[in-house]
Design a protein around this motif. Structure first.
Motif, short mmCIF file in Angstrom:
data_model
loop_
_atom_site.label_atom_id
_atom_site.label_comp_id
_atom_site.label_asym_id
_atom_site.label_seq_id
_atom_site.Cartn_x
_atom_site.Cartn_y
_atom_site.Cartn_z
N GLU A 1 -4.56 -7.51 1.13
CA GLU A 1 -4.78 -7.26 -0.30
C GLU A 1 -5.63 -6.01 -0.52
OE1 GLU A 1 -4.98 -10.28 1.15
OE2 GLU A 1 -3.07 -10.88 0.27
N LEU B 1 -3.50 -3.08 -0.12
CA LEU B 1 -2.57 -2.94 -1.25
C LEU B 1 -3.26 -2.39 -2.49
CD1 LEU B 1 -0.24 -6.08 -1.01
CD2 LEU B 1 0.17 -3.74 -0.26
N VAL B 2 -4.51 -2.80 -2.70
CA VAL B 2 -5.26 -2.29 -3.87
C VAL B 2 -5.35 -0.77 -3.79
CG1 VAL B 2 -7.57 -2.17 -4.89
CG2 VAL B 2 -6.58 -4.39 -4.33
N GLU B 3 -5.70 -0.26 -2.61
CA GLU B 3 -5.85 1.19 -2.46
C GLU B 3 -4.48 1.88 -2.52
OE1 GLU B 3 -8.35 3.05 -2.62
OE2 GLU B 3 -9.95 1.58 -2.46
N ALA B 4 -3.49 1.28 -1.87
CA ALA B 4 -2.15 1.90 -1.88
C ALA B 4 -1.60 1.97 -3.30
CB ALA B 4 -1.21 1.11 -0.97
N ASN B 5 -1.87 0.94 -4.08
CA ASN B 5 -1.34 0.92 -5.44
C ASN B 5 -2.07 1.85 -6.40
OD1 ASN B 5 0.98 -0.82 -5.59
ND2 ASN B 5 -0.38 -2.47 -4.93
N ARG B 6 -3.22 2.40 -5.96
CA ARG B 6 -3.89 3.42 -6.79
C ARG B 6 -3.14 4.75 -6.75
NH1 ARG B 6 -8.85 4.98 -4.43
NH2 ARG B 6 -9.15 6.34 -6.19
N CYS B 7 -2.37 4.96 -5.67
CA CYS B 7 -1.69 6.25 -5.47
C CYS B 7 -0.73 6.52 -6.63
CB CYS B 7 -0.93 6.23 -4.14
SG CYS B 7 -0.03 7.76 -3.81
N LYS C 1 3.83 4.32 -0.43
CA LYS C 1 4.76 3.47 -1.20
C LYS C 1 5.31 2.36 -0.31
CE LYS C 1 7.07 2.65 -4.95
NZ LYS C 1 6.34 2.34 -6.19
N THR D 1 2.97 -0.45 -0.05
CA THR D 1 2.91 -1.32 -1.24
C THR D 1 4.02 -2.37 -1.23
OG1 THR D 1 4.32 0.07 -2.64
CG2 THR D 1 1.94 0.54 -2.67
N THR D 2 5.10 -2.12 -0.49
CA THR D 2 6.19 -3.11 -0.42
C THR D 2 6.17 -3.85 0.92
OG1 THR D 2 7.68 -1.38 0.38
CG2 THR D 2 7.67 -1.80 -1.99
#
Ligand code: SF4
Length: 446
Positions: A28, A31-37, A60, A63-64
């Motif tokens: 998680e 994912l939090v950091e990846a989803n900031r991109c 990306k 994130t998946t």
């Protein structure tokens, strides 16, 4: 004051030299950091990576939960993307270019995300790459450092049989022997080399040194092409009185010993001076402290504005408790009974700008004395000029001259530090890729 080894307990050594890169503590958190991109279309992070890793794509994929795909994206561009995520000065490369810096927000932790994917790939030995059927063509690579390994992997993927000749007993070059152990552990380096060679078609022959156990003529006669990735390795001398006293060490040798001999067996002074302020100097100073020196002082002849290391590196040294003396240039090393007791430095000041606008340090006539029992020299490295000259290779002060990636000798190519005099690991990886491309063109045109 005395130079001695075994200053700390096993637990202290383990703690001081454990990996400084904490992984994400959960999926998680990654994912939090990846989803900031923002997945920028014209990604400046990718443009600032010498190997052009498609950063938004691999983030990306994280994130998946496509970690294999993410690792492939990274390693396809940079086969040492795992190690580079630990040793690259990302603050001046990908993370330094991230658009979040313009918004005064923390950049995406690209290196940490890169480690998240590549560490899994390497630990689980994922077979991400396939080698094409053998073409029967053979290439010799001299040096199993980042340039050589990168070149070998790219050639082997195309069905070329590669033999690497390495003078040490382990592969990885600078990554294995020339960088602080707490940044990239010896265990990881070994795993990374094994991951690269697991492709097949790459045979590493260790303890084989060009000019000693193997000759360039012999390699040229037995292979379709030769790639030289021999790096730079000779430490620059200070040429000041007292340089031959016991207690004066080359930073390169010091770092090598830490990695090769193990922490407790490396002798360290009580009070240590480190000369220089590049990455190697920082690695030597911080490791001197972590080996148990009570006081480490870095001496640099210019000011912070001109220092070659990054702010992040400097802060690492400060956090480890290293002292810094700016505008001080080594003048003499004094000793008693053949052992170092003092480092005398000239106090410098920055002179007036020359025609290019560059200011050089000039002596003020004053001196300072540091009472130390060990001096570590980290004033840079010089290329293997004699080796290069003996083999009739064109060169610039020992740096091999290339046209494209080809040297003046037909079928001999070169890249990495032996050509540019010493850059980042990631630059060497790209040089290896470029060398492989040039060799493939050469072989096909033959
Ligand atoms: Fe993501 Fe930053 Fe790269 Fe943009 S610049 S793609 S936000 S990492």
């Amino acid at each position: 004051m005395a130079i001695q080894n075994n200053r700390l307990t096993t637990e202290q050594y383990e703690q001081n030299f454990s990996d400084i890169h904490p992984p994400f503590d959960s999926r998680e958190a990654a994912l939090v950091e990846a989803n900031r991109c923002l997945f920028c279309y014209d990604a400046p992070c990718t443009k600032s990576c010498p190997t052009s890793i498609d950063v938004p794509k691999f983030i990306k994929q994280i994130t998946t939960d496509n970690i294999k795909g993410s690792a492939y994206t990274i390693l396809d561009a940079n086969i040492m993307g795992g190690g580079c995520a630990k040793v690259c000065p990302v603050e001046k490369l990908c993370e330094g270019s991230c658009v979040f810096n313009l918004m005064d927000e923390p950049p995406i932790p690209i290196a940490k995300l890169q480690r998240y994917s590549t560490e899994k790939a390497i630990a689980h030995k994922w077979p991400l790459f396939q080698r094409k059927p053998s073409t029967g063509r053979k290439v010799a690579v001299v040096g199993a450092g980042p340039a050589g390994l990168s070149c070998a992997h790219a050639l082997s993927r195309e069905g070329v049989d590669v033999t690497i000749y390495e003078k040490e007993s382990k592969g990885g070059g600078l990554m294995t022997y020339g960088i602080a152990a707490y940044k990239v552990t010896p265990e990881f380096c070994e795993e990374e080399v094994n991951f690269i060679t697991s492709l097949g078609g790459i045979d590493i022959k260790y303890e084989q040194e060009l000019g000693k156990t193997i000759s360039l003529d012999e390699l040229r006669a037995n292979y379709d092409a030769v790639y030289l990735g021999i790096g730079v390795g000779v430490a620059r001398q200070l040429n000041i009185p007292g340089e031959d006293l016991t207690g004066v060490e080359d930073a390169i040798r010091f770092i090598y010993d830490i990695r090769e001999r193990g922490y407790p067996s490396v002798p360290i002074g009580d009070k240590v001076a480190v000369i220089g302020l590049g990455m190697t100097a920082i690695d030597a100073a911080t490791q001197a402290k972590r080996l148990g020196a009570s006081e480490v002082t870095i001496v640099y002849r210019r000011t912070q504005a001109e220092m070659p290391s990054t702010e992040v590196e400097l802060n690492l040294a400060k956090l480890d408790g290293c002292n810094l003396i700016w505008l001080a240039s080594p003048k003499e090393i004094k000793g008693e009974n053949g052992r170092v007791t003092q480092l005398i430095c000239s106090v410098m000041e920055m002179g007036v700008p020359d025609t290019s606008g560059r200011r050089s340090p000039v002596e003020t006539g004053k001196t300072i004395a540091l009472y130390v029992d060990m001096v570590i020299k980290a004033a840079g490295q010089v290329p293997y000029e004699a080796l290069v000259s003996t083999n009739q290779l064109d060169h610039w002060n020992g740096k091999i001259a290339i046209n494209g990636e080809a040297t003046n000798l037909p079928g001999v190519f070169a890249g990495g530090d032996c050509v540019n005099g010493g850059k980042e690991v990631v630059d060497a990886v790209q040089a290896g890729k470029d060398g492989a491309k040039a060799i493939l063109n050469f072989i096909q045109s033959e």
